[in-house]
Design a protein around this motif. Structure first.
Motif, PDB file in Angstrom:
ATOM      1  N   GLU A 149       3.500   1.675   4.150  1.00 21.22           N
ATOM      2  CA  GLU A 149       1.784   0.713   4.190  1.00 21.22           C
ATOM      3  C   GLU A 149       2.962  -0.949   4.661  1.00 21.22           C
ATOM      4  N   LEU A 209       4.298  -1.998   7.500  1.00 27.99           N
ATOM      5  CA  LEU A 209       3.069  -1.838   8.911  1.00 27.99           C
ATOM      6  C   LEU A 209       3.093  -3.682   8.456  1.00 27.99           C
ATOM      7  N   GLU A 210       2.585  -4.121   7.245  1.00 23.60           N
ATOM      8  CA  GLU A 210       2.773  -5.396   6.610  1.00 23.60           C
ATOM      9  C   GLU A 210       4.235  -7.081   6.634  1.00 23.60           C
ATOM     10  N   GLN A 252       1.420  -7.186  -3.590  1.00 22.53           N
ATOM     11  CA  GLN A 252       0.189  -6.677  -2.618  1.00 22.53           C
ATOM     12  C   GLN A 252      -1.351  -7.174  -3.571  1.00 22.53           C
ATOM     13  N   GLY A 269       7.594   2.141   8.912  1.00 22.67           N
ATOM     14  CA  GLY A 269       6.369   0.964   9.102  1.00 22.67           C
ATOM     15  C   GLY A 269       7.378  -0.301   9.859  1.00 22.67           C
ATOM     16  N   ASP A 328       5.159  -1.166  13.043  1.00 22.17           N
ATOM     17  CA  ASP A 328       4.440  -2.600  13.016  1.00 22.17           C
ATOM     18  C   ASP A 328       3.921  -3.495  14.653  1.00 22.17           C
ATOM     19  N   HIS A 368      -3.430   0.095   9.216  1.00 18.80           N
ATOM     20  CA  HIS A 368      -3.862  -0.295   8.173  1.00 18.80           C
ATOM     21  C   HIS A 368      -4.828   0.327   7.513  1.00 18.80           C
ATOM     22  N   GLU A 369      -6.305  -0.080   8.727  1.00 20.85           N
ATOM     23  CA  GLU A 369      -7.144   0.221   7.777  1.00 20.85           C
ATOM     24  C   GLU A 369      -7.722   1.319   7.498  1.00 20.85           C
ATOM     25  N   SER A 393      -6.189   2.697   5.132  1.00 21.34           N
ATOM     26  CA  SER A 393      -6.191   2.737   3.542  1.00 21.34           C
ATOM     27  C   SER A 393      -6.877   3.778   2.763  1.00 21.34           C
TER      28      SER A 393
END
Length: 435
Positions: free
Chosen positions: A105, A108-109, A173, A291, A295, A310-311, A314
């Motif tokens: 995650e 990904l961010e 985060q 990730g 991305d 990402h959603e 979650s």
């Protein structure tokens, strides 16, 4: 709140103990039952601890860690029915999966192009963050434990060189700072630091293995091979994946079966994590690389299902990641920490650990960066430090462990303090501003 927590945990623990000890009818015995009730206890503790600390203005990870420590040491007051959770393989497996998903995650961010823009700073911060703490660790260990073996001093230095990228990522985060330039420098440096620390660990364990077997130790060629393998994996996986991932994701988007895009992304995450392990790196390095790869191409998810990856990810992260931090707290044994010499050595190790990672902030080359936040972000040793300590305690020379139980307790205290002080210090450093 405390009475509610203890009462709820004890009520939930009673059936867990009955199932785990076989005190059920044979016809109702179940492999999954102990895992289910263990999840009830651990998730309850994680959420109560996280909520309490968020109400106190602190990141939830701090509550998860501390409540895990409390849960793992209830035996000190005579309640031992939860001790089996420390060695529960299913919980360990879920916790490790949680930290892999956390780093996926985070990847990904983290935009690869933006991370490359601070690449030099990340590299310099990582190198200083490994070399300086290791030298300080060696010096402190030689000073306070002059009678200990040279290999013990090496292992202490190696333990201080580590950084827990999982802890730092979670704190950033929780603070809503994972998109800042400081965060990109810290996370990039933490991943490089993880690779470098594993190279250090491989070298130290190689020396110890050679000494235990009467050999001359590792060669320069062997160290060079380890370094090349580590950096080759990270660079190669990102380069190949960056070209291949859009093709794979477009192909997955054509399938009509539900959840294909999420499944494809998880397959890439798990595959790279596995390959990282196969070449001697931590699986989290591969997960982070996955990730980064996905991305820039994850918009296929929004076009296909209306939500981002990402959603979609979650719920899995919310379920599994807290298990990792609670379990890390479970593994801390407070009983052996009453010895003054243990606490004294731990205090000096902690000072060296804090100072060593602050020095690494000198590697930041960009202007206008909060260097204090970068140095603090590199402080936590977390699960990486505990893994290093466990390996040292398990290795033998002349029939004796490289790290004895008292020395291991000192290392555990250092690991816990560096982990626990990072969230409030990081919050303070960001509030303080640039330095």
């Amino acid at each position: 709140m405390t009475r509610l927590l203890v009462g709820t945990v004890m009520v939930a623990a009673c059936p867990a103990v009955a199932v785990a000890s076989g005190a059920v009818d044979a016809g109702h015995d179940s492999v999954i039952a102990p895992v289910l009730i263990a999840l009830v206890v651990l998730l309850l503790v994680a959420k109560l601890g996280g909520d309490l600390f968020e109400r106190l203005g602190q990141p939830a990870v701090l509550g998860e860690l501390l409540f895990g420590v409390v849960l793992g040491n209830l035996g000190l007051i005579g309640f031992e029915r939860l001790d089996h959770l420390k060695d529960d393989f299913a919980i360990e497996l879920l916790a490790e999966l949680g930290v892999i998903l956390l780093l996926f995650e985070v990847g990904l961010e983290s935009n690869l192009r933006e991370m490359l823009s601070v690449g030099l700073s990340s590299l310099l911060v990582a190198v200083l963050g490994v070399v300086v703490p290791m030298i300080l660790g060696l010096g402190v260990s030689e000073w306070f434990r002059p009678g200990a073996s040279f290999y013990f001093h090496l292992f202490v230095g190696a333990t201080l060189s580590a950084t827990s990228v999982g802890i730092t990522a979670r704190v950033l985060q929780d603070l809503g700072r994972s998109q800042t330039r400081e965060a990109r420098i810290v996370l990039g440096a933490a991943v490089i630091d993880d690779v470098l620390a594993l190279v250090v660990l491989a070298t130290v364990t190689g020396l110890i293995t050679a000494a235990a077997g009467g050999g001359a130790g590792v060669s320069v060629g062997m160290v060079a091979l380890i370094v090349g393998k580590a950096f080759g994996f990270v660079a190669g996986s990102v380069a190949i994946g960056y070209v291949a991932s859009p093709v794979v994701l477009r192909l997955a988007a054509r399938f009509r079966v539900r959840g294909m895009l999420l499944t494809t992304s998880l397959l890439m995450c798990f595959l790279l994590a596995y390959l990282a392990h196969q070449v001697g790196l931590a699986p989290i390095v591969g997960a982070f690389a996955a990730g980064l790869i996905i991305d820039d191409h994850a918009e296929a998810f929004r076009a296909h299902g209306g939500t981002t990856l990402h959603e979609t990810l979650s719920p899995l992260v919310t379920f599994l990641v807290p298990l990792f931090f609670v379990r890390m707290g479970l593994l801390v044994d407070l009983q052996g920490m009453g010895n003054f010499h243990v606490v004294e050595f731990a205090a000096v190790l902690t000072a060296a650990a804090l100072i060593g990672k602050q020095v690494c902030a000198l590697g930041v080359r960009e202007r206008g960066i909060n260097r204090l936040a970068v140095g603090i972000g590199m402080i936590p040793r977390g699960e990486v430090g505990l893994i290093f300590g466990n390996i040292g305690a398990a290795m033998l020379i002349d029939g004796k462990p490289v790290i004895d139980p008292e020395e291991f307790s000192s290392i555990v205290i250092m690991v816990m303090i560096t982990t626990l002080v990072t969230p409030p210090l990081l919050r303070w450093s960001f509030a303080r501003g640039k330095s």
